[in-house]
Scaffold this motif. Structure first.
Motif, short mmCIF file in Angstrom:
data_model
loop_
_atom_site.label_atom_id
_atom_site.label_comp_id
_atom_site.label_asym_id
_atom_site.label_seq_id
_atom_site.Cartn_x
_atom_site.Cartn_y
_atom_site.Cartn_z
N ASP A 27 0.84 -1.20 0.00
CA ASP A 27 0.00 0.00 0.00
C ASP A 27 0.87 1.25 0.00
OD1 ASP A 27 -2.67 -1.24 0.19
OD2 ASP A 27 -1.91 -1.97 2.11
N VAL A 28 1.99 1.19 0.73
CA VAL A 28 2.95 2.30 0.75
C VAL A 28 4.35 1.70 0.64
CG1 VAL A 28 3.81 4.33 1.96
CG2 VAL A 28 1.43 3.62 2.28
N LEU A 29 5.11 2.18 -0.32
CA LEU A 29 6.50 1.78 -0.48
C LEU A 29 7.39 2.99 -0.24
CD1 LEU A 29 8.81 -0.14 -1.35
CD2 LEU A 29 8.35 0.57 -3.72
N CYS A 30 8.25 2.88 0.76
CA CYS A 30 9.23 3.92 1.09
C CYS A 30 10.59 3.42 0.62
CB CYS A 30 9.24 4.20 2.59
SG CYS A 30 7.67 4.79 3.25
N LEU A 31 11.11 4.03 -0.42
CA LEU A 31 12.31 3.53 -1.08
C LEU A 31 13.41 4.58 -1.00
CD1 LEU A 31 12.66 0.79 -2.58
CD2 LEU A 31 12.36 2.06 -4.72
N GLN A 32 14.54 4.18 -0.42
CA GLN A 32 15.69 5.07 -0.33
C GLN A 32 16.76 4.65 -1.34
OE1 GLN A 32 15.26 3.22 3.11
NE2 GLN A 32 13.29 4.29 2.93
N GLU A 33 17.66 5.58 -1.64
CA GLU A 33 18.76 5.37 -2.57
C GLU A 33 18.22 5.03 -3.96
OE1 GLU A 33 22.94 2.95 -2.45
OE2 GLU A 33 22.26 3.83 -0.56
N VAL A 34 17.46 5.97 -4.48
CA VAL A 34 16.81 5.83 -5.78
C VAL A 34 17.51 6.74 -6.78
CG1 VAL A 34 14.63 6.09 -7.04
CG2 VAL A 34 14.62 5.30 -4.66
N ILE A 35 17.70 6.25 -8.00
CA ILE A 35 18.37 6.99 -9.06
C ILE A 35 17.34 7.43 -10.10
CG2 ILE A 35 20.25 6.94 -10.74
CD1 ILE A 35 21.09 6.37 -7.81
N HIS A 36 17.50 8.67 -10.56
CA HIS A 36 16.61 9.23 -11.59
C HIS A 36 17.49 10.04 -12.54
CE1 HIS A 36 13.18 10.91 -13.55
NE2 HIS A 36 13.30 12.12 -13.05
N SER A 37 17.67 9.53 -13.75
CA SER A 37 18.57 10.15 -14.73
C SER A 37 17.82 10.35 -16.05
CB SER A 37 19.80 9.27 -14.96
OG SER A 37 20.37 8.83 -13.74
N VAL A 72 0.67 6.01 -6.97
CA VAL A 72 1.07 7.42 -7.06
C VAL A 72 2.52 7.51 -6.64
CG1 VAL A 72 0.65 9.76 -6.24
CG2 VAL A 72 -1.28 8.19 -6.58
N ALA A 73 3.38 7.99 -7.54
CA ALA A 73 4.82 7.96 -7.31
C ALA A 73 5.38 9.37 -7.13
CB ALA A 73 5.53 7.28 -8.48
N THR A 74 6.22 9.54 -6.12
CA THR A 74 6.87 10.83 -5.85
C THR A 74 8.36 10.60 -5.67
OG1 THR A 74 4.89 11.62 -4.69
CG2 THR A 74 6.93 12.86 -4.37
N PHE A 75 9.16 11.32 -6.44
CA PHE A 75 10.61 11.26 -6.29
C PHE A 75 11.09 12.52 -5.57
CE2 PHE A 75 14.90 12.24 -8.06
CZ PHE A 75 15.58 11.19 -7.46
N PHE A 99 5.79 5.50 -2.99
CA PHE A 99 4.78 4.98 -3.90
C PHE A 99 3.55 4.62 -3.06
CE2 PHE A 99 8.91 4.29 -5.64
CZ PHE A 99 8.79 4.52 -7.00
N VAL A 100 2.38 5.13 -3.44
CA VAL A 100 1.16 4.98 -2.65
C VAL A 100 0.07 4.37 -3.52
CG1 VAL A 100 -0.61 6.14 -1.30
CG2 VAL A 100 1.77 6.96 -1.21
#
Length: 266
Positions: A27-37, A72-75, A99-100
């Motif tokens: 339901d909720v994913l809390c993800l650290q150390e994410v890359i966005h290029s 719903v994704a937020t970076f 991610f929700v």
């Protein structure tokens, strides 16, 4: 509500990580150390920090979003530096993401820095900029609002000892989470705090009324076989007063990172 917190290790183990996330459907994913290029043309580039070289998934944020297409994704970037394609530098943002599931309306959120500010001209010297993200959700099944906040705690090259910067970081993290919460909301704080079990950070959160589940349940650590150092603790899951824990697990297998996923059911 199922909440997962994980340091994704830049997607180093993406072939295991992505199908596992698609299967878990948190339901909720809390993800650290994410890359966005956004400008990257290759799937994999090199992160270089002195002698430390690591293969990174250049668009891990987009890949996780594809694995959880309804969410719903937020970076939340902490800095923009570069990854390397041989001798060529490719601009790349580094941070955390949330991610929700859309069945839980996002009714409030806050994003801010727990250490320094956004680094637009490189990742910078250690300890580097660190951000946090808090979301307030409505849980229709339980008829209540829930605040979930996570951070990636700063890395100090000297180790995971208490420092003034880590004290301020913990205070800012708690303040950020509280800034989106109403008085009766249930609260969950999690992430890769980068501290030891006896740290001032965890003491501060306990004094604020939170119960930390990794240490309270006698877990042996939160690192997988891919992590070679002796210190086995980094990641924590804290629940506020009134939160009824239906299940909690430090997942040992499959290994999807050098960190273990923390899985909370409330």
């Amino acid at each position: 509500m199922r909440i997962i917190s994980l340091n994704a290790w830049g997607g180093t183990l993406h072939t295991a990580l992505l199908p596992w996330l698609a299967e878990m459907q948190p339901d909720v994913l809390c993800l650290q150390e994410v890359i966005h290029s956004p400008e990257a043309e290759k799937d994999v580039l090199e992160y270089r920090d002195g002698t430390h070289v690591l293969q990174q998934r250049t668009n891990l944020f987009a890949e996780v979003r594809a694995a959880l297409p309804r969410h719903v994704a937020t970076f939340c970037p902490a800095a923009q530096g570069v990854l390397w394609d041989g001798a060529f530098a490719v601009p790349s943002q580094w941070g955390l993401a949330t991610f929700v599931d859309p069945n839980m309306p996002l009714i409030g959120q806050a994003q801010w820095f727990v250490h320094k500010d956004f680094g637009p001209k490189g990742y910078g010297d250690h300890p580097r900029s660190r951000s946090a993200h808090a979301v307030r959700l409505w849980d229709f099944a339980a008829d209540r609002a829930v605040v979930v906040a996570h951070m990636h705690g700063l890395r100090d090259l000297r180790g995971k000892m208490d420092t003034p910067e880590r004290r301020v970081q913990a205070q800012r993290f708690l303040a950020l989470a509280r800034s989106v919460a109403a008085p009766d909301d249930q609260m969950v704080l999690c992430g890769d705090f980068n501290v030891t079990p006896g740290s001032e950070t965890l003491t501060l959160l306990r004094d604020a009324g939170f119960t930390e589940l990794v240490t309270a349940r006698g877990e042996a650590g939160t690192r997988t076989s891919h992590y070679g150092k002796t210190e086995r603790f980094a990641d924590y899951m804290c629940v506020g007063p009134g939160v009824k824990v239906r299940g909690f697990e430090v997942l040992r297998t499959p290994e999807v990172s050098d960190h273990c996923p923390l899985i909370l059911q409330i």
